[in-house]
Design a protein around this motif. Structure first.
Motif, short mmCIF file in Angstrom:
data_model
loop_
_atom_site.label_atom_id
_atom_site.label_comp_id
_atom_site.label_asym_id
_atom_site.label_seq_id
_atom_site.Cartn_x
_atom_site.Cartn_y
_atom_site.Cartn_z
N SER A 1 0.83 -1.21 0.00
CA SER A 1 0.00 0.00 0.00
C SER A 1 0.86 1.25 0.00
N LEU A 2 0.25 2.31 -0.51
CA LEU A 2 0.90 3.61 -0.60
C LEU A 2 -0.14 4.68 -0.37
N ASN A 3 0.17 5.62 0.51
CA ASN A 3 -0.71 6.76 0.77
C ASN A 3 -0.03 7.99 0.19
N GLU A 4 -0.62 8.52 -0.88
CA GLU A 4 -0.07 9.72 -1.52
C GLU A 4 -0.82 10.98 -1.09
N GLY A 5 -1.63 10.88 -0.06
CA GLY A 5 -2.40 12.03 0.41
C GLY A 5 -3.76 12.08 -0.25
N ALA A 6 -3.83 12.60 -1.46
CA ALA A 6 -5.10 12.70 -2.18
C ALA A 6 -5.58 11.34 -2.70
N VAL A 7 -4.63 10.44 -2.93
CA VAL A 7 -4.96 9.10 -3.43
C VAL A 7 -4.16 8.07 -2.63
N ALA A 8 -4.82 6.98 -2.28
CA ALA A 8 -4.15 5.87 -1.62
C ALA A 8 -4.38 4.61 -2.45
N TRP A 9 -3.36 3.77 -2.49
CA TRP A 9 -3.41 2.53 -3.26
C TRP A 9 -3.23 1.34 -2.33
N GLU A 10 -3.93 0.24 -2.61
CA GLU A 10 -3.68 -1.02 -1.91
C GLU A 10 -3.77 -2.14 -2.93
N ILE A 11 -2.70 -2.91 -3.02
CA ILE A 11 -2.65 -4.01 -3.97
C ILE A 11 -2.58 -5.32 -3.21
N ASP A 12 -3.52 -6.22 -3.50
CA ASP A 12 -3.51 -7.58 -2.95
C ASP A 12 -2.82 -8.43 -4.01
N SER B 1 -11.88 -0.23 -7.88
CA SER B 1 -10.90 -1.31 -7.92
C SER B 1 -10.61 -1.71 -9.35
N GLY B 2 -9.44 -2.30 -9.51
CA GLY B 2 -9.01 -2.75 -10.82
C GLY B 2 -8.35 -4.11 -10.71
N THR B 3 -8.02 -4.67 -11.86
CA THR B 3 -7.36 -5.96 -11.91
C THR B 3 -5.92 -5.78 -12.37
N CYS B 4 -5.05 -6.64 -11.85
CA CYS B 4 -3.62 -6.52 -12.13
C CYS B 4 -3.06 -7.83 -12.67
N LYS B 5 -1.99 -7.69 -13.43
CA LYS B 5 -1.23 -8.86 -13.85
C LYS B 5 0.25 -8.50 -13.81
N THR B 6 1.06 -9.50 -13.61
CA THR B 6 2.50 -9.32 -13.54
C THR B 6 3.07 -9.06 -14.94
N ILE B 7 4.03 -8.13 -15.01
CA ILE B 7 4.72 -7.84 -16.26
C ILE B 7 6.22 -7.78 -15.98
N SER B 8 7.02 -7.67 -17.02
CA SER B 8 8.47 -7.58 -16.84
C SER B 8 8.88 -6.14 -16.54
#
Length: 117
Positions: A73-84, A102-109
């Motif tokens: 997770s990252l808190n940028e103040g105006a926006v916070a992110w959490e990735i499972d 929410s969004g979906t993620c995939k691993t990349i290089s």
């Protein structure tokens, strides 16, 4: 090197995960216009860094993140992110407007991520 010292070093290195390579993800959020919003992330637990790259604008930033229980997770103040990481899901908390999505993620290089080396 004594046996006990050598065994201690091996346990420390193998059990800590401190030398794991960074994880690169690309994540998509649905957008009412039909074109998904894409964000790429560089997660480095050993360095405690969380990078955000926006391919559409070329904006890139890295800050100290939090890593626990398979989540970053990252808190940028105006926006916070959490990735499972196990579920491949990202939650974006747009605190400035009081909305979450929410969004979906995939691993990349690393090369595909767009982050400057």
């Amino acid at each position: 090197m004594t046996r006990s010292l050598f065994a201690g070093v091996i346990m420390l290195v193998s059990g800590s995960g401190a030398f794991a390579a960074p994880t690169y993800l690309t994540c998509e959020f649905a957008d009412p216009t039909g074109e998904p919003q894409v964000f790429n992330f560089a997660l480095d637990e050993s360095a405690r860094t969380f990078g955000v790259y926006v391919p559409a604008s070329g904006s890139q930033r890295t800050a100290e993140g939090t890593f626990a229980d398979g989540k970053a997770s990252l808190n940028e103040g105006a926006v916070a992110w959490e990735i499972d990481l196990a579920k491949g899901v990202v939650i974006r908390d747009k605190r400035m407007v009081g909305e979450k999505d929410s969004g979906t993620c995939k691993t990349i290089s690393a090369e595909q991520s767009g982050f400057d080396e």
